[in-house]
Write an enzyme that holds these catalytic residues in place. Structure first.
Site, PDB file in Angstrom:
ATOM      1  N   CYS A 132       0.813  -1.221   0.000  1.00  0.00           N
ATOM      2  CA  CYS A 132       0.000   0.000   0.000  1.00  0.00           C
ATOM      3  C   CYS A 132       0.848   1.273   0.000  1.00  0.00           C
ATOM      4  O   CYS A 132       0.586   2.218  -0.754  1.00  0.00           O
ATOM      5  CB  CYS A 132      -0.961   0.002   1.194  1.00  0.00           C
ATOM      6  SG  CYS A 132      -0.193  -0.469   2.752  1.00  0.00           S
ATOM      7  N   HIS A 252      -2.891   6.331   4.814  1.00  0.00           N
ATOM      8  CA  HIS A 252      -1.445   6.401   5.032  1.00  0.00           C
ATOM      9  C   HIS A 252      -0.918   7.764   4.573  1.00  0.00           C
ATOM     10  O   HIS A 252      -1.324   8.268   3.517  1.00  0.00           O
ATOM     11  CB  HIS A 252      -0.724   5.322   4.224  1.00  0.00           C
ATOM     12  CG  HIS A 252      -0.869   3.938   4.755  1.00  0.00           C
ATOM     13  ND1 HIS A 252      -1.477   3.643   5.953  1.00  0.00           N
ATOM     14  CD2 HIS A 252      -0.465   2.733   4.235  1.00  0.00           C
ATOM     15  CE1 HIS A 252      -1.439   2.329   6.148  1.00  0.00           C
ATOM     16  NE2 HIS A 252      -0.834   1.760   5.121  1.00  0.00           N
TER      17      HIS A 252
END
Length: 351
Positions: A132, A252
């Site tokens: 990711c 994130h």
């Protein structure tokens, strides 16, 4: 199912955080599905899941589950992918794997469609979805790399707890309540479920994601460094990463430092490059305190970039901030994008 000329699609790990987002993304993108198979561990088999108004019963994932499947989306752990993806390929499926099982396999393309879609032509039945944190970074790097080249990348990540699964999110919430109530937080999962020690994430920052390797870097950091070079086809690129877990549920964030190879573009040129690139939303107006934040990214597929500025000591160096929903572009959305690219490139045909 709803599309007579569509595809037979399997989702492995359909009840997990990423599996759920895969189903949501398939529905939102109106992916042409003729038949859908939802596969899981024996533990979850028999449970009911809804998709586009229809109820499906989860089946235990076995080799024969992939008979007739054309596209299989995997997000059930590396050991499951290692065991079942080759079986699915034998039965004619193209597997898009969201684990680390095949990412660094030289015969498996590691794909972010905005960056290296053409690598899909070289697949042998398995395509790997990158980590990711890597995905959102390379989407932001690629427009700059194409125009000015890259010599060096240093990234520090500030990663959401959902990247460790829903149990970790619940642990964070419970710990937060305990701390506010004056109780001791009782960590059991983070930083790594299988490691020797566990630390509270509530009101904390943990500079460990995955297990430490012999060179002092964590496996997450190694993944980011190696995957970036593979995706960009640039083995000589200097890449360093430090990965940190923060008490954020989803989204994130990354602080990225780069050194370009050719020329010293000004900040406005970089903004123009990024603004005109697929999959990127530029949010960069310091005078009005506009910059990407984790909360801005939740539920959205784009990579958000801001705080672009020149390094004050090195002419060809820049700093910027990158944010994305780790369950979407960082996982499920990118996987479905890969499936769409397979259709676009004519690499898979409707049944």
């Amino acid at each position: 199912m709803s599309n007579e000329t569509g595809f037979t699609v399997a989702v492995v790990g359909a009840t997990g955080a990423v599996g759920q987002q895969m189903l949501k993304t398939l529905a939102e993108k109106k992916f042409p599905i003729k038949e859908l198979k939802l596969l899981s561990s024996s533990r979850s088999a028999g449970k009911k899941v809804e998709f586009q108004g229809n109820e499906y019963t989860l089946e235990e994932a076995k080799p024969e589950s992939f008979d007739g499947v054309q596209i299989a989306l995997f997000s059930a752990g590396g050991s499951v992918s290692k065991e079942l993806a080759p079986e699915a390929v034998k039965r004619g499926a193209i597997c898009i794997d969201n684990t680390s099982a095949y990412r660094m396999d030289k015969d498996v393309p590691l794909v972010v469609p905005e960056v290296n879609e053409a690598d899909l032509h070289n697949h042998n039945g398995i395509i790997a979805n990158p980590n990711c944190s890597t995905i959102q970074m390379v989407v932001a790097l690629e427009p700059i790399r194409k125009k000015h080249g890259l010599k060096k990348v240093i990234v520090s990540t500030y990663q959401a707890v959902s990247g460790a699964g829903w149990a970790a999110v619940e642990e964070m919430k419970n710990q937060s309540r305990d701390v506010l109530d004056g109780k001791d937080a009782a960590p059991e999962i983070l930083p790594v479920g299988g490691d020797k020690k566990h630390f509270p994430i509530a009101f904390n920052a943990i500079p460990q994601i995955d297990k430490f390797q012999d060179n002092g870097y964590t496996f997450e950091e190694i993944k980011m460094m190696n995957e970036t070079k593979k995706i960009l086809h640039q083995d000589e690129l200097e890449v360093a990463a430090t990965c940190v877990r923060l008490p954020v549920e989803t989204g994130h964030s990354e602080s990225v430092y780069i050194e370009t190879e050719n020329g010293n573009p000004d900040v406005e040129e970089l903004k123009t490059l990024l603004k005109g690139s697929a999959g990127i939303t530029l949010k960069d107006d310091p005078a009005n305190q506009e910059y990407p934040m984790a909360l801005d990214s939740v539920g959205l597929p784009d990579v958000f970039v801001g705080r672009i500025r020149k390094d004050l000591d090195r002419a060809n160096a820049y700093h910027f901030w990158v944010v994305s929903d780790n369950l979407l572009k960082g996982a499920a959305y990118n996987s479905v994008q890969i499936a769409e690219s397979l259709l676009k490139l004519g690499l898979v045909k409707p049944s």
